[in-house]
Design a protein around this motif. Structure first.
Motif: not given
Length: 305
Positions: A71, A73-79, A81-82, A85
């Protein structure tokens, strides 16, 4: 399920240990060995249950840790990615009054400057009030964090002894713990004293009687168990137990009384301890499909028939 396994395992271990002591006291070695093996099996079973429980808890913790890590890692990857951008152009975010013709008059800038001055003054007042009222709280916080600070190398010997971390145990809990400890110590002492009393080797008084008579019952299992086979089994067990007493039974005979009853006469008479050893050996037989039970044992005088 684990509690049920612990309860049944504890009861089985207590029963096996009790009968182990009983059979050792009765000089019945085969039964004592069986109880000892059963006690060992139960102990291994309880150890396996405890170990399985520990491994299950470790697996659950590892699974939860992996889930939380995924979880995170997924949050870090989401942040990330944002953040990567490209910025989007927002034309509508600009002040529209900058695009209007200059011949128009606005009061926005003066009002904004006066509001900023007022807010700055209000912030200065709030800061002064907070600094005046925050000193006691800072002092209390510093007192709480003093136990975590490193001691001064020059004055480490002058520091007062710090109180132990954690709440002190209550008086009721201390009293219950002391009572349980006293009861456990008393039971342990009683058990040790009882076993010492039962297994202590003492010098026995000699038996002044002429002989000792033993009456045994032989039970056989199987359809072809005749009287001759029963007599042969009784003779085999009797011969095997001739050396179970302190004095070898050289002058001992065994006679058939019929209906599976056999009588043996031992000379000289046996002491109380030798009687127990002979009874334990006879009843602890390992002969296949045969079981001997000592019906009675007693002394015989010279005047007895």
């Amino acid at each position: 399920m684990k509690r049920i396994a612990y309860v049944f395992g504890g009861l089985a271990a207590a029963g096996a240990g009790t009968y182990l002591v009983i059979y050792l006291y009765r000089w019945q070695w085969q039964r004592a060995l069986i109880c000892g093996v059963l006690l060992l099996v139960v102990e291994v079973l309880l150890f396996g249950v405890v170990l399985l429980g520990r491994l299950t808890r470790i697996e659950d913790r590892l699974r939860d840790s992996d889930r939380r890590q995924r979880e995170m890692d997924a949050r870090q990857q989401d942040v990330l990615t944002r953040l990567r951008q490209p910025p989007e152009a927002h034309e509508e975010a600009r002040f529209r009054w900058l695009e209007d013709p200059a011949d128009r008059t606005y009061v926005f800038v003066p009002v904004l400057m006066v509001t900023g001055v007022l807010l700055s003054g209000l912030a200065w007042v709030v800061q002064r009030i907070a600094s005046a009222t925050g000193k006691p709280a800072e002092r209390r916080l510093a007192g709480r964090l003093a136990v975590l600070s490193a001691p001064d190398p020059d004055g480490a010997d002058d520091l007062p002894e710090l109180p132990p971390i954690g709440s002190a145990p209550s008086r009721g809990r201390t009293a219950r713990l002391a009572a349980v400890s006293v009861v456990a110590a008393a039971l342990t002492a009683g058990l040790v004293a009882g076993l010492a009393e039962l297994t202590q080797t003492r010098e026995e008084e000699p038996n002044l009687n002429e002989a000792t008579s033993v009456l045994v019952q032989v039970d056989m299992r199987g359809p072809d168990m005749t009287a001759s086979r029963r007599a042969l089994a009784a003779q085999q067990v009797w011969e095997r137990c001739r050396d179970s007493t302190s004095a070898p039974l050289r002058h001992a005979t065994l006679g058939d009384l019929g209906d599976g009853l056999f009588a043996g006469v031992v000379r000289p008479a046996l002491t109380q301890h030798d009687r127990m050893r002979l009874r334990g050996c006879l009843e602890d037989t390992t002969l296949e499909r045969a079981h001997l039970t000592v019906v009675g044992i007693g002394d015989a005088d010279a005047d007895d028939d």
